[in-house]
Design a protein around this motif. Structure first.
Motif, mmCIF file in Angstrom:
data_model
loop_
_atom_site.group_PDB
_atom_site.id
_atom_site.type_symbol
_atom_site.label_atom_id
_atom_site.label_comp_id
_atom_site.label_asym_id
_atom_site.label_seq_id
_atom_site.Cartn_x
_atom_site.Cartn_y
_atom_site.Cartn_z
ATOM 1 N N UNK A 1 9.217 13.528 -1.523
ATOM 2 C CA UNK A 1 8.354 14.157 -0.370
ATOM 3 C C UNK A 1 7.578 13.414 0.588
ATOM 4 N N UNK A 2 7.596 13.949 1.835
ATOM 5 C CA UNK A 2 6.800 13.298 2.864
ATOM 6 C C UNK A 2 5.869 14.203 3.300
ATOM 7 N N UNK A 3 4.432 13.579 3.512
ATOM 8 C CA UNK A 3 3.296 14.353 4.073
ATOM 9 C C UNK A 3 2.966 13.748 5.569
ATOM 10 N N UNK A 4 2.448 15.044 6.292
ATOM 11 C CA UNK A 4 1.856 14.466 7.650
ATOM 12 C C UNK A 4 0.624 14.239 7.455
ATOM 13 N N UNK A 5 -0.349 14.135 6.373
ATOM 14 C CA UNK A 5 -1.423 13.626 6.277
ATOM 15 C C UNK A 5 -1.450 12.571 4.952
ATOM 16 N N UNK A 6 -2.588 11.593 5.218
ATOM 17 C CA UNK A 6 -2.867 10.699 4.069
ATOM 18 C C UNK A 6 -3.295 11.383 2.889
ATOM 19 N N UNK B 1 12.429 11.714 10.254
ATOM 20 C CA UNK B 1 11.423 12.539 9.568
ATOM 21 C C UNK B 1 11.192 13.715 10.851
ATOM 22 N N UNK B 2 10.810 14.982 10.306
ATOM 23 C CA UNK B 2 10.458 16.053 11.110
ATOM 24 C C UNK B 2 9.114 15.984 11.724
ATOM 25 N N UNK B 3 8.215 14.833 11.246
ATOM 26 C CA UNK B 3 6.924 14.656 11.919
ATOM 27 C C UNK B 3 6.488 13.217 11.453
ATOM 28 N N UNK B 4 5.417 12.756 11.985
ATOM 29 C CA UNK B 4 5.057 11.618 11.497
ATOM 30 C C UNK B 4 4.440 11.451 10.122
ATOM 31 N N UNK B 5 4.922 10.475 9.267
ATOM 32 C CA UNK B 5 4.709 10.531 7.772
ATOM 33 C C UNK B 5 3.701 9.531 7.682
ATOM 34 N N UNK B 6 2.595 9.930 7.001
ATOM 35 C CA UNK B 6 1.488 9.375 6.535
ATOM 36 C C UNK B 6 1.267 9.246 4.976
ATOM 37 N N UNK B 7 2.175 9.713 4.214
ATOM 38 C CA UNK B 7 2.062 9.839 2.596
ATOM 39 C C UNK B 7 3.318 10.079 2.225
ATOM 40 N N UNK B 8 3.731 9.666 1.088
ATOM 41 C CA UNK B 8 4.857 10.182 0.280
ATOM 42 C C UNK B 8 4.982 9.967 -1.238
ATOM 43 N N UNK B 9 5.750 10.862 -1.795
ATOM 44 C CA UNK B 9 5.887 10.876 -3.512
ATOM 45 C C UNK B 9 7.098 10.426 -3.533
ATOM 46 N N UNK B 10 7.495 9.402 -3.976
ATOM 47 C CA UNK B 10 8.861 8.743 -4.192
ATOM 48 C C UNK B 10 9.364 8.748 -5.686
ATOM 49 N N UNK B 11 10.032 10.100 -6.024
ATOM 50 C CA UNK B 11 10.397 10.284 -7.468
ATOM 51 C C UNK B 11 11.809 9.781 -7.646
ATOM 52 N N UNK B 12 12.483 9.100 -6.607
ATOM 53 C CA UNK B 12 13.817 8.840 -6.700
ATOM 54 C C UNK B 12 14.039 7.700 -7.699
ATOM 55 N N UNK C 1 9.477 6.012 -8.124
ATOM 56 C CA UNK C 1 8.493 6.624 -9.155
ATOM 57 C C UNK C 1 7.113 6.355 -8.838
ATOM 58 N N UNK C 2 6.798 6.158 -7.513
ATOM 59 C CA UNK C 2 5.542 5.884 -6.751
ATOM 60 C C UNK C 2 4.969 6.860 -5.790
ATOM 61 N N UNK C 3 3.794 6.921 -5.452
ATOM 62 C CA UNK C 3 3.203 7.620 -4.350
ATOM 63 C C UNK C 3 2.223 6.798 -3.608
ATOM 64 N N UNK C 4 2.156 7.077 -2.455
ATOM 65 C CA UNK C 4 1.391 6.166 -1.534
ATOM 66 C C UNK C 4 0.992 6.782 -0.157
ATOM 67 N N UNK C 5 -0.079 6.510 0.472
ATOM 68 C CA UNK C 5 -0.363 6.702 1.803
ATOM 69 C C UNK C 5 -0.750 5.466 2.493
ATOM 70 N N UNK C 6 -0.720 5.635 3.761
ATOM 71 C CA UNK C 6 -1.026 4.438 4.725
ATOM 72 C C UNK C 6 -1.383 4.814 6.011
ATOM 73 N N UNK C 7 -2.684 5.372 5.756
ATOM 74 C CA UNK C 7 -3.245 5.552 7.286
ATOM 75 C C UNK C 7 -3.464 4.572 8.224
ATOM 76 N N UNK D 1 -0.423 3.868 10.369
ATOM 77 C CA UNK D 1 -0.158 4.768 11.460
ATOM 78 C C UNK D 1 1.221 5.435 10.862
ATOM 79 N N UNK D 2 1.725 6.613 11.343
ATOM 80 C CA UNK D 2 2.664 7.608 11.088
ATOM 81 C C UNK D 2 3.922 6.749 11.181
ATOM 82 N N UNK D 3 4.875 6.917 10.124
ATOM 83 C CA UNK D 3 6.250 6.500 9.998
ATOM 84 C C UNK D 3 7.307 7.532 10.379
#
Length: 125
Positions: free
Chosen positions: A52-57, A76-87, A109-115, A118-120
């Motif tokens: 799952x990728x998110x547009x905000x941190x 990505x459909x938008x700039x990504x600032x956070x993710x939940x990687x359950x792969x 198996x991790x989640x992270x944000x990176x304001x 900048x957006x990925x």
């Protein structure tokens, strides 16, 4: 005498049942077929195998839910600032839409944000 009333009622019941059954299916898509876009948090974001990728941190706002992320580049459909990687594999996120440029790799198996980075704009597993 017109007998379409019972047929219409049966069709309505069958259509409603089908919609409920289809609605109960997981709302995911493969990376190759594209994401399922959701407005905010979705329970599928914590399902094993999903990304799952998110547009905000803050893991809010628009989100995109992917299933079956592989080594192919995904824009990505938008700039990504956070993710939940359950792969079950690390996922690398890139500054450019074609999986080039500065990158950050997030472990499985991790989640992270990176304001601060900048957006990925793209990623690959």
């Amino acid at each position: 005498m017109h007998r379409s009333g019972p047929r219409r009622a049966a069709l309505a019941v069958a259509s409603t049942a089908a919609a409920l059954l289809l609605g109960a299916a997981p709302a995911t898509a493969s990376a190759a077929s594209g994401p399922v876009l959701v407005d905010d948090w979705d329970p599928g974001c914590t399902t094993t195998g999903n990304l799952c990728v998110f547009e905000t941190e803050w893991f809010t706002g628009r989100a995109a839910l992917y299933e079956g992320v592989d080594s192919g580049c995904v824009t990505a459909p938008f700039g990504i600032l956070a993710n939940i990687n359950m792969t079950d594999r690390p996922v690398t996120f890139y500054k450019n839409a074609d999986c080039t440029g500065a990158s950050v790799t997030e472990p499985a198996g991790n989640f992270h944000s990176w304001k601060s980075r900048g957006p990925m704009l793209s990623f690959r597993g």
